[in-house]
Write a protein that holds these residues in place. Structure first.
Motif, mmCIF file in Angstrom:
data_model
loop_
_atom_site.group_PDB
_atom_site.id
_atom_site.type_symbol
_atom_site.label_atom_id
_atom_site.label_comp_id
_atom_site.label_asym_id
_atom_site.label_seq_id
_atom_site.Cartn_x
_atom_site.Cartn_y
_atom_site.Cartn_z
ATOM 1 N N ASP A 185 0.912 -1.281 0.301
ATOM 2 C CA ASP A 185 -0.029 0.170 0.444
ATOM 3 C C ASP A 185 0.886 1.684 0.167
ATOM 4 O OD1 ASP A 185 1.017 -0.514 2.675
ATOM 5 O OD2 ASP A 185 -0.822 0.986 3.385
ATOM 6 N N PHE A 186 2.353 1.467 0.368
ATOM 7 C CA PHE A 186 2.888 2.512 0.464
ATOM 8 C C PHE A 186 3.013 2.463 -0.977
ATOM 9 C CE2 PHE A 186 3.078 2.194 5.207
ATOM 10 C CZ PHE A 186 3.968 3.345 5.175
ATOM 11 N N TYR A 187 3.667 1.900 -1.812
ATOM 12 C CA TYR A 187 3.355 2.350 -3.783
ATOM 13 C C TYR A 187 2.655 3.293 -3.935
ATOM 14 C CZ TYR A 187 7.701 -1.090 -3.138
ATOM 15 O OH TYR A 187 8.676 -2.375 -3.510
ATOM 16 N N VAL A 188 1.059 2.356 -3.925
ATOM 17 C CA VAL A 188 0.222 2.839 -4.026
ATOM 18 C C VAL A 188 0.590 4.619 -3.595
ATOM 19 C CG1 VAL A 188 -2.138 3.104 -4.382
ATOM 20 C CG2 VAL A 188 -0.937 0.671 -4.067
ATOM 21 N N LYS A 189 0.140 4.810 -2.028
ATOM 22 C CA LYS A 189 0.194 5.810 -1.239
ATOM 23 C C LYS A 189 1.220 7.053 -2.208
ATOM 24 C CE LYS A 189 -2.599 3.776 2.992
ATOM 25 N NZ LYS A 189 -2.293 4.503 4.313
ATOM 26 N N VAL A 190 2.137 6.541 -1.962
ATOM 27 C CA VAL A 190 3.366 7.603 -2.945
ATOM 28 C C VAL A 190 2.841 7.957 -4.048
ATOM 29 C CG1 VAL A 190 5.977 7.395 -3.159
ATOM 30 C CG2 VAL A 190 5.503 6.292 -1.195
ATOM 31 N N SER A 191 2.563 7.108 -4.939
ATOM 32 C CA SER A 191 2.067 7.265 -6.254
ATOM 33 C C SER A 191 1.098 8.444 -6.010
ATOM 34 C CB SER A 191 1.562 6.039 -7.189
ATOM 35 O OG SER A 191 2.240 5.321 -7.376
ATOM 36 N N PHE A 192 -0.095 8.756 -5.401
ATOM 37 C CA PHE A 192 -1.138 9.049 -4.672
ATOM 38 C C PHE A 192 -0.151 10.605 -4.445
ATOM 39 C CE2 PHE A 192 -4.817 5.887 -3.800
ATOM 40 C CZ PHE A 192 -4.714 5.137 -4.892
ATOM 41 N N ILE A 193 0.380 10.737 -3.642
ATOM 42 C CA ILE A 193 0.885 11.844 -3.306
ATOM 43 C C ILE A 193 1.388 12.373 -4.618
ATOM 44 C CG2 ILE A 193 3.275 12.423 -1.936
ATOM 45 C CD1 ILE A 193 2.627 10.433 0.311
ATOM 46 N N MET A 194 1.854 11.915 -4.973
ATOM 47 C CA MET A 194 2.876 12.735 -6.282
ATOM 48 C C MET A 194 1.994 12.921 -7.046
ATOM 49 S SD MET A 194 3.326 11.880 -9.805
ATOM 50 C CE MET A 194 3.321 10.007 -10.467
ATOM 51 N N LEU A 195 0.521 12.914 -7.762
ATOM 52 C CA LEU A 195 -0.291 13.234 -8.351
ATOM 53 C C LEU A 195 -0.860 14.187 -7.830
ATOM 54 C CD1 LEU A 195 -2.324 9.708 -9.000
ATOM 55 C CD2 LEU A 195 -0.575 11.478 -10.674
ATOM 56 N N VAL A 196 -1.206 13.884 -6.191
ATOM 57 C CA VAL A 196 -1.712 15.472 -5.978
ATOM 58 C C VAL A 196 -0.932 16.605 -5.422
ATOM 59 C CG1 VAL A 196 -2.674 16.694 -3.686
ATOM 60 C CG2 VAL A 196 -3.498 14.256 -5.042
ATOM 61 N N ILE A 250 -4.777 10.665 2.540
ATOM 62 C CA ILE A 250 -3.341 9.453 1.914
ATOM 63 C C ILE A 250 -3.047 8.686 2.667
ATOM 64 C CG2 ILE A 250 -1.935 9.000 0.012
ATOM 65 C CD1 ILE A 250 -3.212 11.016 -1.303
ATOM 66 N N ILE A 251 -2.673 9.292 3.716
ATOM 67 C CA ILE A 251 -1.525 9.401 4.737
ATOM 68 C C ILE A 251 -2.167 8.424 5.821
ATOM 69 C CG2 ILE A 251 -0.265 9.855 6.140
ATOM 70 C CD1 ILE A 251 1.219 12.596 4.672
ATOM 71 N N ASN A 252 -3.479 8.938 6.095
ATOM 72 C CA ASN A 252 -4.540 7.983 7.452
ATOM 73 C C ASN A 252 -5.375 7.215 6.828
ATOM 74 O OD1 ASN A 252 -3.286 10.130 9.799
ATOM 75 N ND2 ASN A 252 -3.588 11.507 8.118
ATOM 76 N N TYR A 253 -5.789 6.915 5.983
ATOM 77 C CA TYR A 253 -6.644 6.024 6.185
ATOM 78 C C TYR A 253 -6.514 5.280 4.402
ATOM 79 C CZ TYR A 253 -10.004 9.404 8.410
ATOM 80 O OH TYR A 253 -9.678 10.466 9.469
ATOM 81 N N SER A 254 -7.281 4.239 4.489
ATOM 82 C CA SER A 254 -7.897 3.031 3.428
ATOM 83 C C SER A 254 -6.645 3.080 1.970
ATOM 84 C CB SER A 254 -9.088 2.301 3.000
ATOM 85 O OG SER A 254 -9.643 3.140 3.140
ATOM 86 N N LEU A 255 -6.899 3.085 0.971
ATOM 87 C CA LEU A 255 -6.402 3.314 -0.038
ATOM 88 C C LEU A 255 -7.386 3.669 -1.036
ATOM 89 C CD1 LEU A 255 -4.169 0.127 -1.508
ATOM 90 C CD2 LEU A 255 -3.622 2.394 -0.395
ATOM 91 N N LEU A 256 -8.667 2.808 -0.838
ATOM 92 C CA LEU A 256 -10.007 3.136 -1.416
ATOM 93 C C LEU A 256 -10.184 4.906 -0.972
ATOM 94 C CD1 LEU A 256 -12.391 3.572 -2.984
ATOM 95 C CD2 LEU A 256 -13.596 2.461 -0.457
#
Length: 367
Positions: free
Chosen positions: A115-126, A158-164
């Protein structure tokens, strides 16, 4: 339009460099992170990733739009929305190759959860969309503050909740940000800000007027704090000193302007020398940064005088090497500001600082 930006930002030569950087990063990080059990993947790590990406992406975009190349593109027979969309797409692709892959390598070697791969990707987009908004010329303050608020909320989710929930928050932030600056012009107001500052030192005036210098310095301080607190014992301190030496915009101020180099040659008198002012700014920056590192890490090294010795040696080396490189070996023959900031010369000073700190704080202490 997309080909226009890829020609400026993402040509084959640059992709080859990114591939080489990825191989080198894998080899180096494999040695540093192999079999480490002390790296904790939590909210603090994601905050560090957000700050690091914010500073890096912001000054990458600023480096491109600051040369006013993009302003001429707005004269082409296409809408601002189309041009801006293709520009951000090129930025995203470059960010994936130049930054996100490096994060993924570190995560892989550190055995981070998926899930950290996905969260870092979300962070990058935002962060990319926020950094784009921060580099617009005609975006109103109200719209910018709204984008800032939406970005902070999205990052918190993104940091504190689920991937959804993180995915939904990212999508909402991207859509709203895109709508708010769809007709904006990407450029800077640096010259206007410079004229409003009444400071004698040109470089200090320019650094305060150009937000990329302030944001990059703040990002480095956050990374220094993270390295000092998250990495164990003296090695975290050594890495913190090396990170503090990577203020690329500050260390390429003469390289960034041929006119500035020519202007300096017009004043051979030491009292009017721009290089003297540049040395003062370098000294102020490195003294502040290294003092922060020492204060954070007072309890890591015994005896403590080694910290002071290292700080003095490192600061002198940083100022001298930075000045000599810009004075005698400025980076020339580049198309964009980003080519200057990404030049391999940027790694010389951090490597020297790392070596000095390693010898003083680890090898000398061992003996």
């Amino acid at each position: 339009m997309f080909k226009l930006f890829t020609k400026d930002l993402l040509d084959r030569q640059r992709l080859l460099k990114y591939f080489i950087y990825a191989i080198v990063a894998y080899a180096v990080l494999d040695g540093l992170l192999k079999n480490r059990q002390d790296i904790v993947f939590n909210e603090r790590f994601l905050i560090f990733a957000a700050v690091a990406l914010a500073g890096s992406i912001f000054y990458y975009i600023r480096g491109y739009v600051a040369n006013d190349r993009i302003l001429s593109y707005y004269a082409l027979p296409v809408s601002n929305q189309t041009l801006n969309r293709n520009f951000i797409l090129a930025i995203l692709i470059d960010t994936i190759f130049s930054k996100l892959i490096l994060f993924f390598i570190a995560l892989y070697l550190s055995k981070a959860p998926f899930d950290f791969y996905v969260k870092v990707s979300f962070i990058m987009l935002v962060i990319t969309f926020f950094a784009s908004a921060a580099n617009t010329l005609n975006l109103s303050l109200g719209k910018f503050l709204l984008i800032l608020a939406i970005t902070l909320i999205a990052l918190y989710v993104i940091i504190n909740y689920s991937l959804l929930y993180g995915g939904i928050a990212s999508l909402v932030a991207i859509v709203i940000s895109s709508v708010l600056f769809k007709d904006a012009y990407f450029s800077t107001r640096t010259n206007t800000k410079i004229n409003k500052l009444h400071i004698k030192n040109y470089f200090l005036k320019f650094a305060l007027a150009e937000s990329v210098y302030v944001i990059n310095s703040i990002s480095l301080i956050v990374m220094i704090i993270f390295a000092s607190l998250a990495l164990p014992e003296a090695m975290g301190l050594v890495i913190a000193f090396a990170v503090g030496a990577v203020n690329t915009p500050l260390l390429t101020m003469f390289s960034s302007s041929e006119g500035l180099r020519n202007y300096d040659k017009m004043f051979p008198d030491v009292k009017a020398s721009l290089k003297k002012d540049y040395i003062k700014v370098l000294s102020i920056y490195f003294i502040i940064i290294n003092a922060i590192i020492v204060l954070i890490n007072l309890n890591k090294i015994q005896p403590r005088f080694l910290l002071i010795v290292n700080m003095v040696i490192v600061t002198i080396a940083e100022v001298f090497i930075s000045y000599k490189l810009e004075s005698d070996r400025p980076i020339t023959n580049t198309k964009t500001q980003n080519e200057i900031w990404k030049h391999p010369r940027k790694y010389i000073l951090p490597i020297v600082v790392f070596a000095i700190s390693f010898i003083v704080l680890i090898m000398f202490k061992t003996f």
